[in-house]
Design an enzyme around this catalytic site. Structure first.
Site, PDB file in Angstrom:
ATOM      1  N   ARG A   1       0.761  -1.299  -0.103  1.00  0.00           N
ATOM      2  CA  ARG A   1      -0.078   0.086   0.049  1.00  0.00           C
ATOM      3  C   ARG A   1       0.775   1.255   0.010  1.00  0.00           C
ATOM      4  O   ARG A   1       1.962   1.447   0.476  1.00  0.00           O
ATOM      5  CB  ARG A   1      -0.798   0.165   1.289  1.00  0.00           C
TER       6      ARG A   1
ATOM      7  N   ASP B   1       0.377   5.079   1.719  1.00  0.00           N
ATOM      8  CA  ASP B   1      -0.546   6.007   2.333  1.00  0.00           C
ATOM      9  C   ASP B   1      -1.022   7.290   1.369  1.00  0.00           C
ATOM     10  O   ASP B   1      -0.490   7.595   0.419  1.00  0.00           O
ATOM     11  CB  ASP B   1       0.064   6.549   3.508  1.00  0.00           C
TER      12      ASP B   1
ATOM     13  N   ARG C   1       9.031   7.421   6.338  1.00  0.00           N
ATOM     14  CA  ARG C   1       8.772   8.699   6.543  1.00  0.00           C
ATOM     15  C   ARG C   1       9.080   9.098   8.005  1.00  0.00           C
ATOM     16  O   ARG C   1       9.607  10.271   8.285  1.00  0.00           O
ATOM     17  CB  ARG C   1       7.297   9.126   6.473  1.00  0.00           C
TER      18      ARG C   1
END
Lengths: 245, 245
Positions: A51, A53, A198
């Site tokens: 995935r 985000d 991140r």
């Protein structure tokens, strides 16, 4: 049954991320499955390498789907290009062996994080780069990056809440390049936990601002506690660059 | 009275161009004058190096204004950065001699036109590059570009309707560089007539697609008739790069 592999580029700005959420339409997966369903008349389920985000971009996301449709590859590509919104493009399409699985077989993932390090933001990259106005010390960032290289428990550097799943991952390289005010951080690893890229980048930025020391980062890594690490760098600077199988 | 020179970067996508039009607010000039008026309490009139059309971008537009205000340069810059929309940034500000005039004293202007020459468009540059899906022949484009170098009457290559004004301009260089699917055309001249850059680029594209020959371009130049030249290339690929005084 055919197994079709897609290479997908997307500007994640206006989406809630890759993964389809119930009936919601504003996800990348949802948009592509809808177009493929209209074309093939089948319920299509896309399996992505992973995935991304909300707000995260991709140069080369990989996804595959199974279909009984006999529509030519070239026609699928042209139809998708015509009916997908302009911020999602299927760049190429290949028929692959039936056991190809975009997620399970992914060996390496490369992410790029972009920072614009000028006093004022740059109008052209403002949606595709994180603006840090204070001068970053690149040499310290490079030194701090070496802490993350290798096989480590990244529990302090993920938003993942599950206690059952392993938080051990291996990072092969982190390359930091500066050209004028543009900084690019390329992270290459066997997999990344939820928000791991991140949070690592957020930590490197704190190091570059000299607000955290190398020793403190090492300590945070050892303590395995997310609450100790730096803030998550914003989504709009992150790009999924490449998946290696 | 102070004379202040601004270097301005803007993403022209959502504006009707540089020049203020009556009460309309959606122009670059209108946006900046409004912020300067609020700051100084004076009616400010910005003089730019030249207008840019609706949708055209700028890396370094130059404009100046006169003011009696005693506000420090740094404060003007910070105030503008805070109150201008995020697609307009005043990059720097200098106090200049009273007779400095952004338009009259401009000696050279450099424009960049960006083309994306891939089968499908690129999602990240789609607002800042003109997508040409058919393969362009760069060598022919380079040859065609030489026709425009030097002092010529560009009457066939402008949307300018006035019969009184001179349509003679000098182009010093046109450099065409291709890197992967990105093509950049840099045009350097003593001035460009209304839409001249985009009509020249439209002609170079037709040459690159082999839909027009070198001989035909030379003939169009000689005939001084706009209706003979190619279509105007779209605004979103064009950037005002630099003004030399």
């Amino acid at each position: 049954m055919r197994n079709i592999k897609l290479t997908i580029q997307y500007d994640g700005s206006r989406y809630k991320g890759w993964q389809k959420l119930g009936n919601e339409d504003n996800t990348i997966q949802g948009k592509i499955e809808k177009v493929l369903r209209e074309l093939t008349g089948e319920e299509i389920e896309l399996i992505a390498s992973g995935r991304t985000d909300a707000g995260v971009h991709a140069y080369n996301q990989i996804a595959n789907f199974h279909t009984n449709s006999k529509i030519l590859n070239k026609e699928i590509l042209t139809y998708c290009y015509k009916y997908l919104p302009s911020d999602i493009v299927i760049k190429s399409l290949q028929e692959v062996a039936n056991d190809f699985h975009s997620r399970y077989l992914a060996k390496k993932k490369i992410y790029i994080y972009k920072i614009y390090n000028g006093t004022f933001h740059d109008v052209f990259s403002r949606k595709y780069s994180y603006h840090v106005p204070e001068q970053l010390n690149i040499e310290i960032m490079k030194k701090a990056a070496t802490i993350f290289i290798g096989k480590h428990d990244f529990k302090s550097f993920t938003a993942l809440k599950s206690k059952k799943k392993s938080t051990i991952r291996e990072i092969y390289s982190i390359d930091i390049v500066k050209k004028d005010n543009d900084i690019q951080i390329a992270l290459n690893g066997n997999g990344f936990l939820h928000k791991m890229v991140r949070i690592i980048v957020g930590t490197l930025i704190q190091a570059g601002l000299e607000k955290i020391t190398i020793e403190e980062i090492i300590e945070i890594m050892h303590k395995k506690d997310r609450s100790l690490a730096s803030d998550t760098a914003p989504a709009h600077g992150l790009f999924l660059k490449e998946i290696i199988y």
